[in-house]
Scaffold this active site. Structure first.
Site, PDB file in Angstrom:
ATOM      1  N   LYS A  52     -31.324 -52.694 -23.065  1.00  0.00           N
ATOM      2  CA  LYS A  52     -30.138 -52.900 -22.313  1.00  0.00           C
ATOM      3  C   LYS A  52     -29.203 -51.295 -22.130  1.00  0.00           C
ATOM      4  CE  LYS A  52     -29.632 -57.636 -23.231  1.00  0.00           C
ATOM      5  NZ  LYS A  52     -29.009 -58.559 -24.120  1.00  0.00           N
ATOM      6  N   GLN A  96     -24.835 -59.896 -28.763  1.00  0.00           N
ATOM      7  CA  GLN A  96     -26.218 -60.373 -28.619  1.00  0.00           C
ATOM      8  C   GLN A  96     -26.504 -61.481 -29.301  1.00  0.00           C
ATOM      9  OE1 GLN A  96     -28.930 -58.689 -26.670  1.00  0.00           O
ATOM     10  NE2 GLN A  96     -29.920 -60.326 -27.367  1.00  0.00           N
ATOM     11  N   ASP A 119     -21.748 -61.690 -19.595  1.00  0.00           N
ATOM     12  CA  ASP A 119     -23.034 -62.781 -19.917  1.00  0.00           C
ATOM     13  C   ASP A 119     -22.699 -64.013 -18.951  1.00  0.00           C
ATOM     14  OD1 ASP A 119     -25.292 -62.048 -21.261  1.00  0.00           O
ATOM     15  OD2 ASP A 119     -24.470 -62.536 -23.572  1.00  0.00           O
TER      16      ASP A 119
END
Ligand code: NAP
Length: 281
Positions: A52, A96, A119
Site C-alpha cells: 500500500k 490494517q 476502507d
C-alpha cells in the site's frame, strides 16, 4: 474467454490517479495523505501495508505508516486515530485488519471520521452506500465493480449472483451492482442450491474463502466471473473459482493471483483521493 487482467487494470488506474494527484497539487498546493496503522507483526499484514505504501508513493500521495506492537493498548490506538482525525494533512486513515483480540475492531472503525474512512467500513459510509449517497466504498468490491464495468459497461437488467455476504465484500458488492440496475441475489452458507443460483447469473462474484468452490458446470455461457478468494493450498494460492473448468464456459474471468488483488490497493488510493477532494472547498 476474456482473461480479466487485474494487474494491467490496476496499473492503468494508478496512472490515472497519478495525473489526478498532479492536478490537485497544482490547484491546492498540497497532496492527499494516507496514514496506515499497523499493529503487530503478522506477515501478510506487513506485506499488504508495504504494498500500500509503495503504491501510494508511486501515485504521489503523502504516505505514512504508524506501527505498534501486538501488546499496544486499545486506548493508545484510539487516541492516535483521534489525533489523525484532526490532522489536515491526513486525508485517509486505514487500520490494517485483523487486530489483536484485546482491541475492539468496531470501536476502532467507528473512531475514524467517516470523511477519512478510506476502507468504507464506518457505519455512516455503509449506510450512505446502501442509501445511494456519496460514500467511501470498500476497496475490494470497488475493484471488482471496476473490472466488471471494463468488460460490460452497461449492466442494466443483468442478473448478478454474489457468493458470500461479508461486510467486507458481499454486501457492498450487492449495493454497487444494485446501483447499476442489476437484479442481485446474495448467497451464503445456508443457501439451498448454490449451483442453481449461479446457473441463473450473468455476473458471478465469489467471495467465500473456499478453494475452487464455483465449478465449471455452475456457470452458463457468457457469464462474467469475478474471483475474490485468496486460498493457500498444496498447489499454491487459488481462488474460490475452479479456474481451469470455469474458463471453458465463462465470457470473462479474473485469475488468482493477478485479478482482484491488485485492484484492491489501487482502489484504496482512489478512495484517499476522493476523501481529499470532498474536504476541499
Ligand atoms: P468471510 O467474512 O469469511 O465471509 C465468507 C462468506 O462466504 C460468508 O458470508 C459465508 O456465509 C459464505 N460462505 C461460506 N461457505 C459457503 C458456502 N459453502 N456456500 C456459499 N457461501 C458460503 O470472507 P471475506 O472476508 O468476504 O473473504 C472471502 C475471500 O476473499 C477470502 O478468501 C479472502 O481471503 C478473500 N479476500 C480477498 C481480497 C482481495 O483483495 N482479493 C480482499 C479481501 C478478502 P455465512 O455468512 O452464512 O457464514
Amino acid at each position: 474467454m476474456i482473461l480479466i487482467d487485474g494487474k494491467k487494470a490496476a496499473a492503468e488506474l494508478r496512472q490515472e490517479l497519478k495525473h489526478e494527484v498532479t492536478g490537485l497539487k497544482a490547484k491546492y498546493n498540497k497532496v492527499p495523505g494516507l496514514t496506515v496503522i499497523l499493529i503487530g507483526d503478522l506477515t501478510p499484514s506487513q506485506i499488504y501495508v508495504r504494498n500500500k505504501e509503495k503504491s501510494a508513493n508511486e501515485v504521489g500521495l503523502k504516505s505514512e505508516v504508524i506501527k505498534y506492537p501486538d501488546s499496544v493498548e486499545e486506548k493508545t490506538v484510539l487516541e492516535k486515530i483521534k489525533e489523525l482525525n484532526k490532522d489536515e494533512t491526513v486525508s485517509g486513515i486505514l487500520v490494517q485488519l485483523p487486530l489483536p483480540k484485546h482491541i475492539d475492531k468496531q470501536k476502532v472503525i467507528e473512531t475514524i471520521l467517516p470523511s477519512k474512512d478510506v476502507d468504507g467500513f464506518h457505519p455512516t459510509n455503509v449506510g450512505n452506500l446502501s442509501s445511494g449517497y456519496e460514500s467511501s466504498v470498500p476497496c475490494t468490491p470497488l475493484g471488482c465493480y471496476l473490472l466488471i464495468k471494463k468488460v460490460e459497461p452497461n449492466l442494466n437488467g443483468k442478473k448478478a449472483v454474489i457468493v458470500g455476504r461479508s461486510n467486507l465484500n458481499g454486501k457492498p458488492m450487492t449495493q454497487l451492482l444494485l446501483k447499476e440496475n442489476c437484479t442481485v441475489t446474495i448467497t451464503h452458507s445456508k443457501t439451498k442450491d448454490l449451483k442453481a443460483e449461479c446457473l441463473e447469473a450473468d455476473i458471478i462474484v465469489a467471495a467465500v474463502g473456499i478453494p475452487e468452490l464455483v465449478k465449471g458446470d455452475w456457470v452458463k455461457k457468457d457469464t462474467i466471473v469475478i474471483d475474490v478468494g485468496i486460498n493457500k493450498t498444496d498447489k499454491g494460492i487459488v481462488g474460490d473459482v475452479d479456474f481451469d473448468e470455469v474458463s471453458k464456459n465463462a465470457k470473462a474471468l479474473t485469475p488468482v493471483p493477478g485479478g482482484v488483488g491488485p485492484m484492491t490497493i489501487a482502489c484504496l488510493l482512489k478512495n484517499t483521493i476522493e476523501c481529499f477532494k470532498r474536504t476541499q472547498i
